[in-house]
Design a protein around this motif. Sequence first.
Motif, mmCIF file in Angstrom:
data_model
loop_
_atom_site.group_PDB
_atom_site.id
_atom_site.type_symbol
_atom_site.label_atom_id
_atom_site.label_comp_id
_atom_site.label_asym_id
_atom_site.label_seq_id
_atom_site.Cartn_x
_atom_site.Cartn_y
_atom_site.Cartn_z
ATOM 1 N N ILE A 14 34.172 29.656 39.460
ATOM 2 C CA ILE A 14 34.757 30.510 38.960
ATOM 3 C C ILE A 14 34.774 30.366 37.509
ATOM 4 C CG2 ILE A 14 36.089 31.577 40.832
ATOM 5 C CD1 ILE A 14 38.578 30.149 39.573
ATOM 6 N N GLU A 15 34.709 31.569 36.546
ATOM 7 C CA GLU A 15 34.595 31.240 35.073
ATOM 8 C C GLU A 15 36.032 31.001 34.501
ATOM 9 O OE1 GLU A 15 32.115 33.588 31.785
ATOM 10 O OE2 GLU A 15 33.898 34.652 32.594
ATOM 11 N N GLY A 16 37.149 31.447 35.001
ATOM 12 C CA GLY A 16 38.456 31.252 34.608
ATOM 13 C C GLY A 16 39.467 31.498 35.541
ATOM 14 N N THR A 17 40.444 31.482 35.317
ATOM 15 C CA THR A 17 41.923 31.829 36.188
ATOM 16 C C THR A 17 42.124 32.950 36.631
ATOM 17 O OG1 THR A 17 43.268 31.809 34.401
ATOM 18 C CG2 THR A 17 43.091 29.731 35.289
ATOM 19 N N ALA A 18 42.454 33.087 37.838
ATOM 20 C CA ALA A 18 42.660 34.459 38.378
ATOM 21 C C ALA A 18 43.910 34.496 39.219
ATOM 22 C CB ALA A 18 41.279 34.885 39.016
ATOM 23 N N ALA A 19 44.540 35.728 39.513
ATOM 24 C CA ALA A 19 45.629 35.708 40.539
ATOM 25 C C ALA A 19 45.525 36.885 41.538
ATOM 26 C CB ALA A 19 46.913 35.837 39.789
ATOM 27 N N GLY A 20 45.967 36.685 42.629
ATOM 28 C CA GLY A 20 46.177 37.986 43.665
ATOM 29 C C GLY A 20 47.353 37.625 44.446
ATOM 30 N N ILE A 21 47.678 38.864 45.192
ATOM 31 C CA ILE A 21 48.922 38.672 45.987
ATOM 32 C C ILE A 21 48.550 39.291 47.274
ATOM 33 C CG2 ILE A 21 49.539 40.998 44.822
ATOM 34 C CD1 ILE A 21 52.517 39.807 45.086
ATOM 35 N N PHE A 22 49.478 38.780 48.328
ATOM 36 C CA PHE A 22 49.404 39.288 49.587
ATOM 37 C C PHE A 22 50.864 39.490 50.088
ATOM 38 C CE2 PHE A 22 48.869 39.177 54.098
ATOM 39 C CZ PHE A 22 48.222 40.100 54.454
ATOM 40 N N LYS B 96 44.919 33.035 54.401
ATOM 41 C CA LYS B 96 43.533 33.566 54.276
ATOM 42 C C LYS B 96 43.406 34.811 53.409
ATOM 43 C CE LYS B 96 41.258 36.119 56.914
ATOM 44 N NZ LYS B 96 40.535 36.625 58.337
ATOM 45 N N ASN B 97 44.387 35.800 53.586
ATOM 46 C CA ASN B 97 44.158 37.045 52.988
ATOM 47 C C ASN B 97 44.588 36.974 51.411
ATOM 48 O OD1 ASN B 97 43.272 39.111 54.252
ATOM 49 N ND2 ASN B 97 44.811 38.714 55.827
ATOM 50 N N ALA B 98 45.549 36.104 50.984
ATOM 51 C CA ALA B 98 45.945 35.884 49.911
ATOM 52 C C ALA B 98 44.726 35.286 48.745
ATOM 53 C CB ALA B 98 47.205 34.871 49.672
ATOM 54 N N CYS B 99 44.060 34.051 49.749
ATOM 55 C CA CYS B 99 43.056 33.646 49.233
ATOM 56 C C CYS B 99 41.682 34.669 48.866
ATOM 57 C CB CYS B 99 42.523 32.484 49.956
ATOM 58 S SG CYS B 99 41.111 31.528 48.932
ATOM 59 N N LEU B 100 41.565 35.377 49.777
ATOM 60 C CA LEU B 100 40.408 36.695 49.753
ATOM 61 C C LEU B 100 40.807 37.403 48.410
ATOM 62 C CD1 LEU B 100 40.062 37.731 53.360
ATOM 63 C CD2 LEU B 100 38.410 36.399 51.997
ATOM 64 N N GLU B 101 42.114 37.643 48.153
ATOM 65 C CA GLU B 101 42.572 38.376 47.067
ATOM 66 C C GLU B 101 42.021 37.894 45.728
ATOM 67 O OE1 GLU B 101 43.841 41.749 46.691
ATOM 68 O OE2 GLU B 101 43.551 41.835 49.079
ATOM 69 N N VAL B 102 42.461 36.481 45.582
ATOM 70 C CA VAL B 102 42.296 35.769 44.401
ATOM 71 C C VAL B 102 40.798 35.706 44.346
ATOM 72 C CG1 VAL B 102 42.534 33.512 45.118
ATOM 73 C CG2 VAL B 102 43.262 34.313 42.724
ATOM 74 N N VAL B 103 40.096 35.318 45.328
ATOM 75 C CA VAL B 103 38.608 35.420 45.150
ATOM 76 C C VAL B 103 38.059 36.691 44.663
ATOM 77 C CG1 VAL B 103 36.320 34.998 46.222
ATOM 78 C CG2 VAL B 103 38.354 33.394 46.587
ATOM 79 N N LYS B 104 38.691 37.712 45.050
ATOM 80 C CA LYS B 104 38.037 39.174 44.880
ATOM 81 C C LYS B 104 38.523 39.304 43.330
ATOM 82 C CE LYS B 104 40.098 42.609 46.599
ATOM 83 N NZ LYS B 104 40.616 43.326 47.884
ATOM 84 N N GLU B 105 39.487 38.931 42.753
ATOM 85 C CA GLU B 105 39.770 39.050 41.262
ATOM 86 C C GLU B 105 39.301 38.079 40.388
ATOM 87 O OE1 GLU B 105 41.869 41.283 40.278
ATOM 88 O OE2 GLU B 105 41.972 42.257 42.090
#
Length: 204
Positions: free
Chosen positions: A10-18, A119-128
């Motif tokens: 990944i290019e930079g930091t990212a955040a996601g939420i579940f 798993k879903n929290a990780c999927l969210e952050v990968v998406k972001e």
Amino acid sequence: MLFDDAYKTIEGTAAGIFRDKGSKFLAYAYPIRSEDEVKPIILKLKAEHGKANHFCYAYRLTPDRSVFRINDDGEPSGTAGRPILNCLLSADLTNILVVVVRYFGGTLLGVPGLINAYKNACLEVVKESKIITNTVNDVYEICFDHLQMNDIMKLVKDENLKILAQQFDTSCSLKFEVRKSHLNQVLGRFEKIDNIKLKYLQTI
């Protein structure tokens, strides 16, 4: 199988939420190059999220993706770090750390619920995250006489080598980066030039 000389990160930091049953799972992704970077990141998150219950994470390192680690941080074994790692495996990402910060919402989710949430929290952050492909490059240094300058510079230009450092004096040196899959071709051409010294420095 040929050594794969490109990898996704990944290019930079990212955040996601579940969210699930009142619990919040905040996922943070970081591009990292070494295990030394992990602890300071976790400590910083713990300082920012003083009331959170768990800081679970997984990371993968190295272009051949051989280094990885998981941490359940007090959640039942296999319910947090492993699902995060599996998410990184299926996205085929490396040189990445994903930390999921959990705020407990009062309702137990049970093992399947936890696995699903992490798993879903990780999927969210990968998406972001902005996913990029890096090549695996070797760094070499070449030492040569001033008289060989034209031959060397022509080769550098022909092969489109990236120069990292150069010194032109009575004796000259160049540090350059070459993609692993082009290495043999480049070294073969350099070896045809007399009286030069080639030294391997590192793989990046």
